[in-house]
Design an enzyme around this catalytic site. Sequence first.
Site, mmCIF file in Angstrom:
data_model
loop_
_atom_site.group_PDB
_atom_site.id
_atom_site.type_symbol
_atom_site.label_atom_id
_atom_site.label_comp_id
_atom_site.label_asym_id
_atom_site.label_seq_id
_atom_site.Cartn_x
_atom_site.Cartn_y
_atom_site.Cartn_z
ATOM 1 N N TYR A 174 10.984 8.956 1.301
ATOM 2 C CA TYR A 174 11.007 7.963 0.233
ATOM 3 C C TYR A 174 11.728 8.401 -1.039
ATOM 4 C CZ TYR A 174 7.533 5.783 3.197
ATOM 5 O OH TYR A 174 6.889 5.214 4.270
ATOM 6 N N HIS A 193 12.430 -2.602 2.909
ATOM 7 C CA HIS A 193 11.855 -1.287 3.246
ATOM 8 C C HIS A 193 12.801 -0.213 2.759
ATOM 9 C CE1 HIS A 193 8.734 -3.118 5.651
ATOM 10 N NE2 HIS A 193 9.670 -3.910 6.139
ATOM 11 N N ASN A 245 7.981 -5.565 -0.387
ATOM 12 C CA ASN A 245 7.843 -4.384 0.458
ATOM 13 C C ASN A 245 6.357 -4.300 0.756
ATOM 14 O OD1 ASN A 245 7.559 -1.893 1.651
ATOM 15 N ND2 ASN A 245 9.043 -0.877 0.313
ATOM 16 N N ARG A 266 11.721 5.350 12.808
ATOM 17 C CA ARG A 266 10.410 5.964 12.621
ATOM 18 C C ARG A 266 9.509 5.648 13.817
ATOM 19 N NH1 ARG A 266 8.368 4.827 6.812
ATOM 20 N NH2 ARG A 266 7.029 6.557 7.377
ATOM 21 N N ALA A 305 2.746 -0.797 5.060
ATOM 22 C CA ALA A 305 2.132 -0.840 6.391
ATOM 23 C C ALA A 305 1.632 -2.232 6.771
ATOM 24 C CB ALA A 305 0.994 0.170 6.478
ATOM 25 N N PRO A 336 0.794 -1.216 0.000
ATOM 26 C CA PRO A 336 0.000 0.000 0.000
ATOM 27 C C PRO A 336 0.833 1.275 0.000
ATOM 28 C CG PRO A 336 -0.159 -1.096 2.128
ATOM 29 C CD PRO A 336 0.549 -2.028 1.198
ATOM 30 N N ASN A 337 0.357 2.213 -0.793
ATOM 31 C CA ASN A 337 0.878 3.571 -0.920
ATOM 32 C C ASN A 337 2.215 3.656 -1.641
ATOM 33 O OD1 ASN A 337 -1.368 4.763 0.494
ATOM 34 N ND2 ASN A 337 -0.485 3.861 2.339
ATOM 35 N N GLU A 381 12.208 -9.430 2.708
ATOM 36 C CA GLU A 381 11.433 -8.258 3.134
ATOM 37 C C GLU A 381 12.300 -7.018 2.908
ATOM 38 O OE1 GLU A 381 9.844 -6.290 7.317
ATOM 39 O OE2 GLU A 381 10.104 -8.462 7.228
ATOM 40 N N ARG A 427 5.009 10.901 -2.664
ATOM 41 C CA ARG A 427 4.684 10.740 -1.246
ATOM 42 C C ARG A 427 5.912 10.986 -0.372
ATOM 43 N NH1 ARG A 427 4.225 4.943 1.655
ATOM 44 N NH2 ARG A 427 3.677 5.676 3.725
#
Length: 146
Positions: free
Chosen positions: A22, A97, A71, A104, A74, A9-10, A95, A17
């Site tokens: 990012y 990121h 990735n 964060r 969330a 998502p996103n 995985e 964004r």
Amino acid sequence: MKIQIINGPNLNLLGKREPQVYGSVSFESYFEGLKEIYPGICLDYFQSNSEGDIIGKLQEVGFSCDGIILNAGAYTHTSIGLHDAIKSITSKVVEVHISNVHQRESFRHKSMIASACKGIILGFGLHSYKLAIDSFVLDVEKSPQH
């Protein structure tokens, strides 16, 4: 070698964004560069904002790919369903990121999918994807058949 990249998502908004987190490059643009760096690897890309679509894609490619780079955005921090999907397939999953999630918000410090994955790469910006590809290339180079 075939590697599937799956973004959650996103991540369709990369380049727009939160550029301070990012960066300002779209994933599609970055992906084209990856294909140039790795011409001998069949790279495929899928993005969805839907958890069910991501699980479906894992199940679709998870028995035929040499590796999957995920990735989960969330969903990393909330999805037991993704964890179970990764555990149920034979392809190894890394995985990834873009940001260092440990720098964060505290709710991002726990990954629900990490224990099902081959490894985790985080905090190197979009370069995290290249590092994940390199991990699969190294696996092939270290294999006895190679």
